[in-house]
Design an enzyme around this catalytic site. Structure first.
Site, short mmCIF file in Angstrom:
data_model
loop_
_atom_site.label_atom_id
_atom_site.label_comp_id
_atom_site.label_asym_id
_atom_site.label_seq_id
_atom_site.Cartn_x
_atom_site.Cartn_y
_atom_site.Cartn_z
N HIS A 38 0.87 5.08 1.51
CA HIS A 38 0.16 5.89 2.52
C HIS A 38 0.81 7.27 2.57
CE1 HIS A 38 -2.15 6.75 6.08
NE2 HIS A 38 -1.05 7.25 6.62
N SER A 90 4.81 6.73 2.34
CA SER A 90 5.45 5.45 2.66
C SER A 90 4.80 4.35 1.83
CB SER A 90 5.22 5.10 4.14
OG SER A 90 5.64 6.14 4.99
N ASN A 149 0.86 -1.19 0.00
CA ASN A 149 0.00 0.00 0.00
C ASN A 149 0.88 1.23 0.00
OD1 ASN A 149 -2.40 1.60 0.39
ND2 ASN A 149 -1.84 1.81 2.55
N ASP A 151 -2.39 0.41 8.19
CA ASP A 151 -1.20 1.26 7.97
C ASP A 151 -0.05 0.94 8.93
OD1 ASP A 151 -2.66 2.57 5.98
OD2 ASP A 151 -3.37 4.10 7.36
C1 GRF Z 1 -2.78 8.97 -2.40
O1 GRF Z 1 -2.49 10.12 -1.69
C2 GRF Z 1 -2.31 7.74 -1.64
O2 GRF Z 1 -1.16 8.00 -0.88
C3 GRF Z 1 -3.46 7.46 -0.71
O3 GRF Z 1 -4.60 7.76 -1.46
C4 GRF Z 1 -4.29 8.71 -2.47
C5 GRF Z 1 -4.69 8.08 -3.77
O4 GRF Z 1 -4.60 8.98 -4.84
N1 GRF Z 1 -3.41 6.10 -0.23
P1 GRF Z 1 -4.80 8.45 -6.31
O5 GRF Z 1 -6.20 7.83 -6.38
O6 GRF Z 1 -3.73 7.45 -6.59
O7 GRF Z 1 -4.70 9.66 -7.20
#
Ligand code: GRF
Length: 232
Positions: A114, A141, A112, A150
């Site tokens: 984050h 991260s 993932n 997370d």
């Molecule tokens: C990103 O900021 C990611 O870190 C978080 O959700 C957001 C997703 O954005 N988990 P996108 O849909 O990839 O534009």
């Protein structure tokens, strides 16, 4: 999991899908030695689905609103994911907390991204919380997914300085392009089998990784390890 041919990524996304697009571009450029087997969303209106379809990728919606019980939703999600025989499950803005059985089923093969420097600021609203805490820096991260939200071992991070006058929006805006470099770089390491999760520990080239790799210090955007950092 399929043992033949290029690794198969199943990307899970709930939102606009900019990280999914960054990964798709890296795949198309031949940087990952993998293919995206499907993009799966819990929301039929996710921008990620339209963006994936535009690139000719298979898409599947498992609409959370169609299930009364979370267990039934997860069973359906698991079946959809497994149907594509993924080598890796890549969460890219997937806004559902996944249940223990789904996560355990794919342990060590699910990552993932984050938007914080974990372990700081697990959960939502990270940009605002960095500002409220008066922190000097922020970042994103990439971590292995474990059953606690997370909290899985962190593989890599990208950092940025908080500037005077920053708002949650300006931080998010500056961070996003860095996420788009960090995620493909990290996937390259995973797909080259240089990084693995063994029990609870990340191994880099068969040596325990004591701190996350930092983009542009330890790791280049095309997934090479850089000299000088602790990745040396
Ligand atoms: C990103 O900021 C990611 O870190 C978080 O959700 C957001 C997703 O954005 N988990 P996108 O849909 O990839 O534009």
């Amino acid at each position: 999991m399929s043992d033949h041919g290029p690794a198969r990524l199943v990307v899970l996304a709930s939102g606009r899908g900019s990280n999914m697009t960054a990964i798709a571009r890296a795949v198309e450029a031949g940087h990952l030695g993998a293919r995206i087997a499907a993009v799966v969303s819990d929301r039929p209106d996710a921008g990620a689905l339209a963006a994936a379809a535009k690139r000719g990728l298979d898409t599947v919606t498992v609409d959370r609103r169609r299930f009364r019980r979370r267990e039934a939703f997860e069973a359906s999600l698991t079946a959809a994911i497994d149907g594509f025989e993924p080598t890796w499950i890549v969460l890219a803005g997937f806004m559902r907390v996944l249940g223990r059985s789904l996560v355990e089923h794919h342990r060590g093969r699910m990552v993932n991204i984050h938007p914080s420097l974990l372990p700081r600021h697990r959960g939502l609203d990270t940009h605002r919380r960095v500002l409220d805490a008066g922190e000097p820096d922020h970042g994103a991260s990439v971590h292995f997914v474990t059953p606690t939200l997370d909290a899985g071992p962190v593989i890599s991070q990208v950092r940025l300085d908080v500037q005077p006058g920053d708002t949650a929006d300006t931080l998010a805006e500056r961070l996003l392009p860095l996420e788009h470099r960090l995620y493909p770089a990290t996937l390259a390491l995973l797909l080259n089998h240089r990084v693995e999760l063994i029990d609870e520990t990340i191994q880099l080239d068969n040596t325990p990784l004591d701190q996350p790799l930092v983009l542009d210090r330890d790791l280049s955007a095309d997934g090479r390890l850089l000299d000088g950092g602790h990745a040396g």
